[in-house]
Scaffold this motif. Structure first.
Motif, short mmCIF file in Angstrom:
data_model
loop_
_atom_site.label_atom_id
_atom_site.label_comp_id
_atom_site.label_asym_id
_atom_site.label_seq_id
_atom_site.Cartn_x
_atom_site.Cartn_y
_atom_site.Cartn_z
N SER A 129 0.85 -1.10 -0.04
CA SER A 129 -0.04 0.00 -0.05
C SER A 129 0.85 1.16 -0.01
O SER A 129 2.12 1.12 0.11
N PRO A 130 0.34 2.50 -0.28
CA PRO A 130 1.23 3.63 -0.37
C PRO A 130 1.84 3.87 0.91
O PRO A 130 3.08 4.22 0.95
N TRP A 131 1.35 3.80 2.03
CA TRP A 131 2.08 3.80 3.32
C TRP A 131 3.26 2.86 3.48
O TRP A 131 4.25 3.40 3.90
N GLN A 132 3.06 1.77 3.12
CA GLN A 132 4.25 0.76 3.20
C GLN A 132 5.33 0.98 2.13
O GLN A 132 6.25 1.03 2.79
N ARG A 133 5.19 1.56 1.23
CA ARG A 133 5.99 1.73 0.32
C ARG A 133 6.88 3.13 0.82
O ARG A 133 8.06 3.14 0.62
N GLN A 134 6.20 4.04 1.62
CA GLN A 134 6.92 5.06 2.12
C GLN A 134 7.91 4.81 3.29
O GLN A 134 8.99 5.21 3.33
N PHE A 135 7.53 3.54 3.95
CA PHE A 135 8.74 3.15 4.92
C PHE A 135 9.77 1.92 4.42
O PHE A 135 10.66 2.06 4.79
N ALA A 136 9.23 1.44 3.21
CA ALA A 136 10.23 0.52 2.61
C ALA A 136 11.41 1.39 1.89
O ALA A 136 12.58 0.72 1.88
N GLU A 137 11.36 2.39 1.49
CA GLU A 137 12.32 3.02 0.76
C GLU A 137 13.21 3.74 1.58
O GLU A 137 14.49 3.48 1.49
N PRO A 138 12.95 4.23 2.80
CA PRO A 138 13.98 4.74 3.82
C PRO A 138 14.53 3.30 4.44
O PRO A 138 15.80 3.50 4.63
N TYR A 139 13.80 2.63 4.71
CA TYR A 139 14.58 1.44 5.15
C TYR A 139 15.76 0.71 4.18
O TYR A 139 16.75 0.35 4.83
N HIS A 140 15.41 0.80 3.05
CA HIS A 140 16.67 0.44 2.16
C HIS A 140 17.59 1.38 2.05
O HIS A 140 18.76 0.84 2.27
#
Length: 267
Positions: A129-140
């Motif tokens: 979902s959009p909010w999950q993508r928001q967190f996946a990118e900085p984690y990466h």
């Protein structure tokens, strides 16, 4: 499918009931039932399955769900099945629960046994979902792992646990997770050991990136390998320190500003 082994006595204690619940879910499908603050969700593949039981009321102190238990069943080809229990507030396998958590788990199991057998199977959901993508990118970018690995790691714990959490709680939990995993370090500007903490973080991060030099590490060494220590500040006496590639500083600042408008990334 017969569960023989458990990774802990606590997991084995519930093995029979969990197996029965999982068997209501067809292979390749998911089941999900929510009733106000209660949630049960099951997914099953040919050689594994997961069952989540969650009490979504949140602690007034930590903001975390009062209980989020995940049972994982693994059935290797030609081998006995094994079951493990994970409490996702700690994001790791657990051998113990508090008395209060066990009471919630017992109540959720009784409820799940009533509602899961009549739930309609459905195919697993689409992508993030959009909010999950928001967190996946900085984690990466803050961990150095690839985007697919970042998504897989977060999907296994953080995404499920924070599904219904407010944005502020998600960000706090995200930073706590990064700190627990060793990707960032929490420092207090009033402490005399800030430099020591920062250099220890840099050593760990360069080791994980396979860039660890032979000699001692300082900021000049970091610059030579293309990395810089940044501060993630929110105006308090504390800050998170992270090791970021030079070209990643601006993207990290942009990504975090979307998640936490009051946070600033400083070199």
């Amino acid at each position: 499918m017969r569960v023989i082994h458990g990774y802990s006595e606590l997991a084995k204690r519930y093995a029979g009931r969990i197996q029965t619940l999982i068997e209501h879910c067809p292979v390749g499908k998911s089941l999900k039932v929510r009733d106000k603050e209660r949630l049960v969700q099951c997914s099953r593949r040919a050689d594994s399955a997961e069952l989540d039981l969650k009490m979504e009321l949140r602690s007034d102190v930590s903001g975390a769900a009062l209980l989020h238990a995940r049972f994982r069943l693994h059935v290797p080809p030609g081998c006995d099945a094994r079951i493990s229990l994970h409490h996702l507030e700690g994001r790791r396998e657990t051998e113990t629960l508090t008395g209060r958590q066990e009471k919630y788990l017992s109540a959720l199991l009784v409820w799940a046994e009533q509602v899961l057998p009549t739930a309609s199977p459905h195919a697993p959901g689409p992508g993030l979902s959009p909010w999950q993508r928001q967190f996946a990118e900085p984690y990466h970018r803050l961990s150095g792992v690839s985007v697919p690995v970042a998504r897989r790691r977060l999907r296994e714990s953080f995404f499920v646990d924070q599904e219904d959490a407010p944005d502020s709680v998600r960000m706090e939990a995200f930073l706590d997770m990064l700190r627990e995993e060793g990707w960032v370090a929490l420092v207090d500007w009033r402490e005399d050991t800030v430099d020591e903490i920062v250099l220890q973080l840099a050593e760990q991060r360069l080791e994980s990136l396979r860039l660890r030099p032979a000699g001692p590490i300082d900021r000049a060494v970091l610059a030579a390998v293309g990395y810089v220590v940044v501060r993630l500040e929110d105006g308090s006496d504390q800050a998170m320190m992270a090791l970021v590639a030079n070209e990643e500083v601006a993207p990290v600042e942009h990504l975090l500003s979307d998640l936490a408008p009051l946070m600033r990334v400083r070199r």
